[in-house]
Design a protein around this motif. Structure first.
Motif, PDB file in Angstrom:
ATOM      1  N   TRP A   6     -29.370 -39.089  15.116  1.00 25.75           N
ATOM      2  CA  TRP A   6     -28.430 -39.755  14.248  1.00 25.75           C
ATOM      3  C   TRP A   6     -29.299 -40.522  13.086  1.00 25.75           C
ATOM      4  CZ3 TRP A   6     -25.500 -45.002  14.988  1.00 25.75           C
ATOM      5  CH2 TRP A   6     -24.633 -45.093  14.136  1.00 25.75           C
ATOM      6  N   SER A   7     -29.020 -40.385  11.982  1.00 24.72           N
ATOM      7  CA  SER A   7     -29.547 -41.019  10.825  1.00 24.72           C
ATOM      8  C   SER A   7     -28.872 -41.856  10.404  1.00 24.72           C
ATOM      9  CB  SER A   7     -30.194 -40.076   9.710  1.00 24.72           C
ATOM     10  OG  SER A   7     -30.715 -40.745   8.607  1.00 24.72           O
ATOM     11  N   LEU A  12     -31.650 -41.359   3.848  1.00 26.29           N
ATOM     12  CA  LEU A  12     -33.068 -40.591   4.627  1.00 26.29           C
ATOM     13  C   LEU A  12     -32.880 -39.344   4.607  1.00 26.29           C
ATOM     14  CD1 LEU A  12     -33.560 -43.443   7.195  1.00 26.29           C
ATOM     15  CD2 LEU A  12     -35.052 -42.846   5.120  1.00 26.29           C
ATOM     16  N   TRP A  13     -33.777 -38.701   4.568  1.00 21.54           N
ATOM     17  CA  TRP A  13     -34.119 -37.238   4.719  1.00 21.54           C
ATOM     18  C   TRP A  13     -34.785 -36.921   6.024  1.00 21.54           C
ATOM     19  CZ3 TRP A  13     -38.336 -34.104   5.874  1.00 21.54           C
ATOM     20  CH2 TRP A  13     -38.303 -32.930   5.770  1.00 21.54           C
ATOM     21  N   GLY A  14     -34.788 -36.092   7.052  1.00 23.82           N
ATOM     22  CA  GLY A  14     -35.508 -35.935   7.981  1.00 23.82           C
ATOM     23  C   GLY A  14     -34.926 -35.559   9.503  1.00 23.82           C
ATOM     24  N   ILE A  15     -33.835 -36.381   9.544  1.00 23.95           N
ATOM     25  CA  ILE A  15     -33.374 -36.398  11.160  1.00 23.95           C
ATOM     26  C   ILE A  15     -33.160 -35.039  11.784  1.00 23.95           C
ATOM     27  CG2 ILE A  15     -30.828 -36.496  10.696  1.00 23.95           C
ATOM     28  CD1 ILE A  15     -33.015 -38.096  13.498  1.00 23.95           C
ATOM     29  N   SER A  16     -32.647 -33.928  10.921  1.00 23.18           N
ATOM     30  CA  SER A  16     -32.408 -32.558  11.574  1.00 23.18           C
ATOM     31  C   SER A  16     -33.856 -31.851  11.718  1.00 23.18           C
ATOM     32  CB  SER A  16     -31.740 -31.538  10.524  1.00 23.18           C
ATOM     33  OG  SER A  16     -30.477 -32.171  10.535  1.00 23.18           O
ATOM     34  N   SER A  17     -34.749 -32.000  10.862  1.00 23.22           N
ATOM     35  CA  SER A  17     -36.185 -31.661  11.170  1.00 23.22           C
ATOM     36  C   SER A  17     -36.893 -32.118  12.182  1.00 23.22           C
ATOM     37  CB  SER A  17     -37.015 -31.731   9.788  1.00 23.22           C
ATOM     38  OG  SER A  17     -37.097 -33.035   9.570  1.00 23.22           O
ATOM     39  N   LEU A 159     -29.270 -40.865  25.517  1.00 18.54           N
ATOM     40  CA  LEU A 159     -30.559 -41.382  24.700  1.00 18.54           C
ATOM     41  C   LEU A 159     -29.901 -41.113  23.274  1.00 18.54           C
ATOM     42  CD1 LEU A 159     -33.412 -42.541  24.494  1.00 18.54           C
ATOM     43  CD2 LEU A 159     -34.021 -40.529  24.715  1.00 18.54           C
ATOM     44  N   ILE A 160     -30.092 -41.853  22.373  1.00 17.31           N
ATOM     45  CA  ILE A 160     -29.726 -41.943  21.004  1.00 17.31           C
ATOM     46  C   ILE A 160     -31.136 -41.910  20.155  1.00 17.31           C
ATOM     47  CG2 ILE A 160     -28.460 -42.603  19.104  1.00 17.31           C
ATOM     48  CD1 ILE A 160     -26.773 -43.933  21.306  1.00 17.31           C
ATOM     49  N   VAL A 161     -31.576 -40.906  19.568  1.00 16.17           N
ATOM     50  CA  VAL A 161     -32.794 -40.850  18.418  1.00 16.17           C
ATOM     51  C   VAL A 161     -32.097 -41.452  17.237  1.00 16.17           C
ATOM     52  CG1 VAL A 161     -34.511 -39.760  17.618  1.00 16.17           C
ATOM     53  CG2 VAL A 161     -33.915 -39.025  19.904  1.00 16.17           C
ATOM     54  N   VAL A 162     -32.612 -42.495  16.814  1.00 20.65           N
ATOM     55  CA  VAL A 162     -31.889 -43.140  15.746  1.00 20.65           C
ATOM     56  C   VAL A 162     -32.977 -43.099  14.409  1.00 20.65           C
ATOM     57  CG1 VAL A 162     -30.909 -45.210  14.508  1.00 20.65           C
ATOM     58  CG2 VAL A 162     -30.586 -44.841  17.047  1.00 20.65           C
ATOM     59  N   HIS A 163     -32.489 -42.444  13.446  1.00 21.36           N
ATOM     60  CA  HIS A 163     -33.531 -42.524  12.362  1.00 21.36           C
ATOM     61  C   HIS A 163     -33.288 -43.571  11.329  1.00 21.36           C
ATOM     62  CE1 HIS A 163     -35.138 -40.116   8.750  1.00 21.36           C
ATOM     63  NE2 HIS A 163     -36.116 -40.915   9.084  1.00 21.36           N
ATOM     64  N   LEU A 164     -34.391 -44.523  10.884  1.00 23.21           N
ATOM     65  CA  LEU A 164     -34.218 -45.620  10.241  1.00 23.21           C
ATOM     66  C   LEU A 164     -35.262 -45.896   9.180  1.00 23.21           C
ATOM     67  CD1 LEU A 164     -33.414 -48.366  12.754  1.00 23.21           C
ATOM     68  CD2 LEU A 164     -31.749 -47.471  11.317  1.00 23.21           C
ATOM     69  N   SER A 165     -35.054 -46.187   7.743  1.00 25.47           N
ATOM     70  CA  SER A 165     -36.026 -46.866   7.161  1.00 25.47           C
ATOM     71  C   SER A 165     -37.023 -47.733   7.473  1.00 25.47           C
ATOM     72  CB  SER A 165     -35.441 -46.927   5.796  1.00 25.47           C
ATOM     73  OG  SER A 165     -34.870 -48.115   5.626  1.00 25.47           O
ATOM     74  N   PHE A 187     -36.173 -45.061  18.222  1.00 27.35           N
ATOM     75  CA  PHE A 187     -36.043 -45.478  16.903  1.00 27.35           C
ATOM     76  C   PHE A 187     -37.515 -44.641  16.259  1.00 27.35           C
ATOM     77  CE2 PHE A 187     -34.049 -48.880  18.868  1.00 27.35           C
ATOM     78  CZ  PHE A 187     -32.908 -49.147  18.075  1.00 27.35           C
ATOM     79  N   LEU A 188     -36.888 -43.599  15.251  1.00 27.64           N
ATOM     80  CA  LEU A 188     -37.860 -43.017  14.517  1.00 27.64           C
ATOM     81  C   LEU A 188     -37.855 -43.911  13.099  1.00 27.64           C
ATOM     82  CD1 LEU A 188     -37.252 -39.316  15.292  1.00 27.64           C
ATOM     83  CD2 LEU A 188     -38.618 -40.907  16.519  1.00 27.64           C
ATOM     84  N   ILE A 189     -38.885 -44.464  12.541  1.00 29.24           N
ATOM     85  CA  ILE A 189     -38.881 -45.196  11.576  1.00 29.24           C
ATOM     86  C   ILE A 189     -39.832 -44.540  10.345  1.00 29.24           C
ATOM     87  CG2 ILE A 189     -39.182 -47.607  10.348  1.00 29.24           C
ATOM     88  CD1 ILE A 189     -38.201 -48.686  12.849  1.00 29.24           C
ATOM     89  N   ASN A 190     -39.459 -44.318   9.486  1.00 28.59           N
ATOM     90  CA  ASN A 190     -40.370 -43.689   8.123  1.00 28.59           C
ATOM     91  C   ASN A 190     -41.331 -44.685   7.993  1.00 28.59           C
ATOM     92  OD1 ASN A 190     -37.865 -41.893   7.955  1.00 28.59           O
ATOM     93  ND2 ASN A 190     -39.346 -40.920   6.591  1.00 28.59           N
ATOM     94  N   LYS A 191     -42.638 -44.259   7.963  1.00 30.57           N
ATOM     95  CA  LYS A 191     -43.855 -45.178   7.632  1.00 30.57           C
ATOM     96  C   LYS A 191     -44.258 -44.829   6.399  1.00 30.57           C
ATOM     97  CE  LYS A 191     -48.484 -46.710   9.257  1.00 30.57           C
ATOM     98  NZ  LYS A 191     -49.525 -46.506  10.151  1.00 30.57           N
ATOM     99  N   THR A 192     -43.807 -45.331   5.290  1.00 28.57           N
ATOM    100  CA  THR A 192     -44.179 -45.055   4.007  1.00 28.57           C
ATOM    101  C   THR A 192     -45.261 -45.967   3.431  1.00 28.57           C
ATOM    102  OG1 THR A 192     -42.484 -46.586   3.085  1.00 28.57           O
ATOM    103  CG2 THR A 192     -41.971 -44.208   3.347  1.00 28.57           C
ATOM    104  N   SER A 193     -45.473 -47.056   4.188  1.00 26.57           N
ATOM    105  CA  SER A 193     -46.466 -48.016   3.738  1.00 26.57           C
ATOM    106  C   SER A 193     -46.655 -49.087   4.728  1.00 26.57           C
ATOM    107  CB  SER A 193     -46.077 -48.828   2.551  1.00 26.57           C
ATOM    108  OG  SER A 193     -44.975 -49.678   2.612  1.00 26.57           O
TER     109      SER A 193
END
Length: 283
Positions: A6-7, A12-17, A159-165, A187-193
């Motif tokens: 779940w995003s 955010l882009w990417g949860i399906s990928s 289990l819930i895989v949560v996509h966050l910025s 929690f999958l968190i985009n690491k942009t910086s």
């Protein structure tokens, strides 16, 4: 075991990928079978990501699988909704992606979204039960919007895989709005910086969320190219064992970490069920 992807942030882009990447990484390392599906109909679906690995074999397999009802998830939902359930039912609607390990329930997009969502919600428990009889794990891509299916699947999931910025405010907002699912979330968190990474970890510590439930996902251009080209499975398979010198190493390492966390949760559940069965046999 049921795993929801779940995003929380609609931007955010990417949860399906990530779902596909983790499912492929799972079957590379572990001897389990996984079925993946979506709880919502959409034009850009998992089938597009898997298009180079999924053959068009579902059309009119049997007279009971017809074009107008859908020969993928729509057809399966309609069968279960009408009570037409039997052991071989899944074989009509599921396609094999990686032999004996990874399966997908595609979409044919012939039913109106609202009708599908209603019928999906009504037969959710029966469908999950049917899938769990045949597959070890069920990965479900759920909608951004807060509809009936999203809420129901969040409750049903182990289990819930949560996509966050990486935005600290967004993370705090999620934690405050969904305290009931924090304990079963990865929690999958985009690491942009690296600027807000310390703040992110401090938030996890403040709300007593174990840091091993945090996976930082670095941006990866090859992932996006593979996603658009329908070559995501080949991309993960090719680079799964890449070394530290490879530019894809950090991304693959994050996918492997997420996969290992999911499998630990699954194997813990399997051990608990085995112990319960053993104790029942001793009584």
């Amino acid at each position: 075991m049921r795993v929801a992807f779940w995003s929380y942030d609609t931007k955010l882009w990417g949860i399906s990928s990530y779902l596909v990447a983790i499912s492929v990484a799972s079957v590379i390392k572990y001897p389990y079978s996984i079925v993946i599906l979506e709880s919502h109909l959409k034009s850009n679906n998992l089938g597009d990501i898997l298009k180079n690995n999924v053959r068009d074999t579902l059309l009119l397999k049997e007279p009971s699988c017809n074009y107008y009802e859908g020969c993928g998830i729509e057809g399966l939902v309609r069968k279960i909704y009408r009570g037409d359930i039997y052991p071989e039912l899944l074989n009509l609607y599921i396609t094999e992606v990686l032999q004996d390990h990874l399966y997908y329930i595609p979409q044919s997009r012939v039913i109106h979204n609202r009708i599908f969502e209603y019928e999906f919600n009504q037969c959710l428990h029966s469908m999950i039960s049917l899938l769990e009889q045949q597959y070890d794990l069920c990965f479900i891509d759920i909608a951004y919007q807060k509809n009936l299916n999203t809420k129901a699947i969040l409750e049903l999931s182990d289990l819930i895989v949560v996509h966050l910025s990486q935005n600290p405010d967004a993370i705090v907002n999620f934690v405050k709005n969904y305290p009931s699912i924090i304990s079963k979330s990865l929690f999958l968190i985009n690491k942009t910086s690296g600027q807000s990474l310390i703040k992110v970890k401090n938030i996890f510590l403040k709300y007593q969320i174990p840091l091993d439930r945090l996976v930082l996902i670095p941006d990866n251009e090859m992932l996006k190219e593979a996603w658009h080209g329908g070559e995501l499975i080949d991309f993960i398979s090719r680079y799964y064992y890449c070394g530290q010198e490879d530019p894809n190493y950090l991304f693959i390492r994050s996918i492997r970490k997420a996969t290992e966390t999911i499998m630990k949760v699954m194997e813990t559940g399997l051990n608990i069920r085995s112990e319960e069965a053993f104790l029942c046999g001793q009584l």
